[in-house]
Write a protein that holds these residues in place. Structure first.
Motif, short mmCIF file in Angstrom:
data_model
loop_
_atom_site.label_atom_id
_atom_site.label_comp_id
_atom_site.label_asym_id
_atom_site.label_seq_id
_atom_site.Cartn_x
_atom_site.Cartn_y
_atom_site.Cartn_z
N ALA A 35 0.83 -1.20 0.00
CA ALA A 35 0.00 0.00 0.00
C ALA A 35 0.86 1.25 0.00
CB ALA A 35 -0.91 0.01 1.23
N TRP A 36 0.21 2.35 -0.32
CA TRP A 36 0.79 3.67 -0.17
C TRP A 36 -0.02 4.43 0.89
CZ3 TRP A 36 5.28 5.16 -2.34
CH2 TRP A 36 5.74 4.45 -3.46
N PHE A 37 0.70 5.07 1.76
CA PHE A 37 0.12 6.00 2.73
C PHE A 37 0.82 7.35 2.54
CE2 PHE A 37 -2.35 3.21 5.54
CZ PHE A 37 -1.88 1.97 5.14
N ARG A 38 0.24 8.39 3.09
CA ARG A 38 0.88 9.69 3.02
C ARG A 38 0.62 10.46 4.30
NH1 ARG A 38 -2.80 12.68 -1.68
NH2 ARG A 38 -4.67 13.02 -0.39
N GLN A 39 1.53 11.39 4.58
CA GLN A 39 1.38 12.22 5.78
C GLN A 39 1.77 13.64 5.43
OE1 GLN A 39 3.52 10.86 9.25
NE2 GLN A 39 2.18 12.03 10.61
N TYR A 60 -8.68 2.48 -3.26
CA TYR A 60 -8.15 3.83 -3.15
C TYR A 60 -9.00 4.66 -2.18
CZ TYR A 60 -5.95 2.61 -7.61
OH TYR A 60 -5.23 1.99 -8.62
N VAL A 61 -8.37 5.62 -1.56
CA VAL A 61 -9.15 6.60 -0.82
C VAL A 61 -9.92 7.43 -1.84
CG1 VAL A 61 -7.32 8.34 -0.80
CG2 VAL A 61 -9.03 8.30 1.03
N ASP A 62 -11.12 7.85 -1.49
CA ASP A 62 -12.00 8.51 -2.47
C ASP A 62 -11.35 9.72 -3.14
OD1 ASP A 62 -15.20 7.95 -0.76
OD2 ASP A 62 -13.98 6.68 -2.07
N ILE A 63 -10.58 10.48 -2.42
CA ILE A 63 -10.06 11.73 -2.96
C ILE A 63 -9.01 11.54 -4.05
CG2 ILE A 63 -10.61 13.15 -0.96
CD1 ILE A 63 -7.75 12.78 -0.02
N VAL A 64 -8.52 10.32 -4.24
CA VAL A 64 -7.54 10.09 -5.30
C VAL A 64 -8.09 9.20 -6.41
CG1 VAL A 64 -5.66 10.33 -3.62
CG2 VAL A 64 -6.38 8.02 -4.35
N ILE A 105 -6.94 -7.07 0.76
CA ILE A 105 -6.41 -5.72 0.78
C ILE A 105 -6.96 -5.02 2.00
CG2 ILE A 105 -5.98 -5.44 -1.69
CD1 ILE A 105 -8.71 -4.12 -1.95
N THR A 106 -6.22 -4.09 2.52
CA THR A 106 -6.65 -3.37 3.70
C THR A 106 -6.06 -1.97 3.71
OG1 THR A 106 -6.64 -3.35 6.12
CG2 THR A 106 -4.74 -4.34 5.06
N SER A 107 -6.83 -1.04 4.27
CA SER A 107 -6.37 0.33 4.43
C SER A 107 -5.90 0.59 5.86
CB SER A 107 -7.49 1.30 4.09
OG SER A 107 -8.60 1.10 4.95
N ASN A 108 -5.91 -0.43 6.69
CA ASN A 108 -5.54 -0.28 8.10
C ASN A 108 -4.02 -0.31 8.26
OD1 ASN A 108 -5.12 -0.43 10.85
ND2 ASN A 108 -6.67 -2.00 11.18
#
Length: 125
Positions: A35-39, A60-64, A105-108
């Protein structure tokens, strides 16, 4: 031991494109989901995109959605994030992550075992 190294971050103008890479080394057979995360500065780390071991499942997160595409080349032990139509709000340090979870897949972020050091993406307006 698994090492993840991100690259490709740089300064880009709004509306531009970038492709981030995440190269894995070491015990790469341990890695399934990635996964990709961002800060962003002053904010918590947030999920961006994830891909399963086979590359057949993504999220994907909705905003991307519609702007970013996650992919991976298992033969090269590398994951990518193609980012198009970049916005100043996309400015952040981007981190790649990997886990041992198979067929999911997971966003956690707590379910990721391996993390890179991050690469800075700055989008100017």
């Amino acid at each position: 031991q698994v090492q993840l190294v991100e690259s490709g971050g740089t300064l880009v103008q709004a509306g531009g494109s970038l492709r981030l890479s995440c190269a894995a080394s070491g015990f790469t057979f341990s890695i399934n989901g990635m996964a990709w995360f961002r800060q962003a500065a002053g904010k918590e780390r947030e999920f961006v995109a994830t891909i399963d071991s086979s590359g057949s499942m993504t999220d994907y997160v909705d905003i991307v959605k519609g702007r970013f595409t996650i992919s991976r080349d298992k033969a090269k032990n590398t994951m990518y994030l193609q980012m198009n139509s970049l916005e100043p709000e996309d400015t952040a340090v981007y981190y790649c992550a990997g886990n041992r979870l198979n067929n999911m897949i997971t966003s956690n972020p707590k379910l990721y075992d391996f993390w890179g050091q991050g690469t800075q993406v700055t989008v100017s307006s």
